[in-house]
Motif scaffolding. Structure first.
Motif, PDB file in Angstrom:
ATOM      1  N   PHE A 289     -16.049  50.162  16.337  1.00 42.48           N
ATOM      2  CA  PHE A 289     -15.037  49.302  15.722  1.00 42.48           C
ATOM      3  C   PHE A 289     -13.647  49.570  16.294  1.00 42.48           C
TER       4      PHE A 289
ATOM      5  N   TYR B 284     -21.528  46.840  14.542  1.00 41.51           N
ATOM      6  CA  TYR B 284     -20.300  46.423  15.215  1.00 41.51           C
ATOM      7  C   TYR B 284     -19.398  45.736  14.193  1.00 41.51           C
ATOM      8  N   PHE B 285     -18.104  46.076  14.240  1.00 46.21           N
ATOM      9  CA  PHE B 285     -17.177  45.486  13.265  1.00 46.21           C
ATOM     10  C   PHE B 285     -15.979  44.829  13.942  1.00 46.21           C
ATOM     11  N   ALA B 286     -15.379  43.876  13.193  1.00 49.35           N
ATOM     12  CA  ALA B 286     -14.143  43.181  13.581  1.00 49.35           C
ATOM     13  C   ALA B 286     -14.307  42.559  14.973  1.00 49.35           C
ATOM     14  N   TRP B 287     -13.317  42.758  15.897  1.00 47.55           N
ATOM     15  CA  TRP B 287     -13.454  42.047  17.182  1.00 47.55           C
ATOM     16  C   TRP B 287     -14.563  42.591  18.058  1.00 47.55           C
TER      17      TRP B 287
ATOM     18  N   ARG C 119     -17.541  43.179  16.865  1.00 46.66           N
ATOM     19  CA  ARG C 119     -18.638  42.328  16.362  1.00 46.66           C
ATOM     20  C   ARG C 119     -18.539  40.919  16.961  1.00 46.66           C
ATOM     21  N   GLU C 120     -17.326  40.371  16.972  1.00 45.38           N
ATOM     22  CA  GLU C 120     -17.162  39.006  17.493  1.00 45.38           C
ATOM     23  C   GLU C 120     -17.510  38.937  18.979  1.00 45.38           C
TER      24      GLU C 120
ATOM     25  N   PRO D  22      -9.464  50.348  16.036  1.00 44.04           N
ATOM     26  CA  PRO D  22      -8.695  51.190  15.114  1.00 44.04           C
ATOM     27  C   PRO D  22      -8.538  50.461  13.775  1.00 44.04           C
TER      28      PRO D  22
END
Lengths: 85, 155
Positions: free
Chosen positions: A79, A7-10, A12-13, A81
């Motif tokens: 993730f 998971y990446f960026a928001w 992940r958060e 865009p």
């Protein structure tokens, strides 16, 4: 089937996780199925995948659409865009 | 060549290395993307770039290979940074070299347009009011469309 999820960026958060390895039931055949399966795991996944049409996905580091089959995938990433450059 | 790195880069030194004293190059185009100090009027104190190690390199290599297929390039270079950066710092460098300017100009634009919509990087802007993930722009998707080949447009 055991597969690594990233998971990446928001995303992940919101999930609170960078990566994890999960065992998927046999009826999870596409990215869309996988998103539904993840959302059933808890409120943090419901929140992360609330607007699931916005979320982009990659199987084994190649961009794929949500109807892509996940058979034999080793690594699946979720993730927003991309915003590099 | 592509490079993904945390540290800053020296634009002049990168171009000199790419030229390597060759005498057959006629045109070198470079683009540098830098960190702005405001976003929609709000001040930015720091920007952090997250990326997907492994896929980032694969995507940049794929994009570079496609540019080299479409234009007669003699050299090409993409450097993209990740991690925390301050306003004014370099984020990305694209350099293209060809015998004549048109190929170098077009390929540099193509590389940036493809990188912006395909390479897995995400920007988070930090200011006095807190941090925010940057939203993707529709104009970046539109920029990509002008490079569609007739076969791809028909898909």
């Amino acid at each position: 089937m055991s597969v690594k999820l990233l998971y990446f960026a928001w995303v992940r958060e919101k999930t609170g996780l960078g990566e994890e390895t999960v065992d998927l039931p046999g009826d999870v055949k596409t990215i869309t199925d996988l998103i539904d399966w993840l959302k059933a795991r808890g409120p943090e996944f419901v929140s992360a995948f609330e607007q699931s049409d916005v979320i982009r996905t990659a199987i084994d580091q190649t961009h794929v659409p949500h109807d892509a089959a996940i058979a034999n995938a080793r690594e699946i990433a979720f993730f927003p865009p991309v915003t590099g450059g | 060549m592509i490079r993904v790195q945390q540290e800053n880069f020296d634009i002049g030194a990168e171009i000199e290395r790419l030229r390597d004293n060759r005498t057959d190059i006629g045109a070198i185009v470079s683009f540098t993307g830098t960190v702005r100090d405001t976003a929609q009027g709000a001040p930015i104190t720091e920007m952090t770039l997250e990326h997907y190690p492994g896929m980032t390199e694969k995507e940049l290599e794929r994009i570079e290979a496609e540019a080299n297929e479409r234009w007669p390039l003699q050299e090409s270079l993409i450097i993209h940074r990740y991690g925390p950066m301050k306003p004014g710092e370099n984020i990305v460098l694209v350099v293209t070299a060809s015998p004549h300017r048109q190929a170098a100009f077009e390929a540099a634009e193509f590389l940036m347009d493809f990188l912006k919509t395909n390479a897995p990087f995400w920007k988070k802007e930090d200011g006095p009011e807190g941090g925010d993930w940057v939203d993707a722009r529709e104009s970046d998707d539109d920029a990509l469309k002008r490079w569609e080949t007739p076969e791809k447009a028909a898909e």
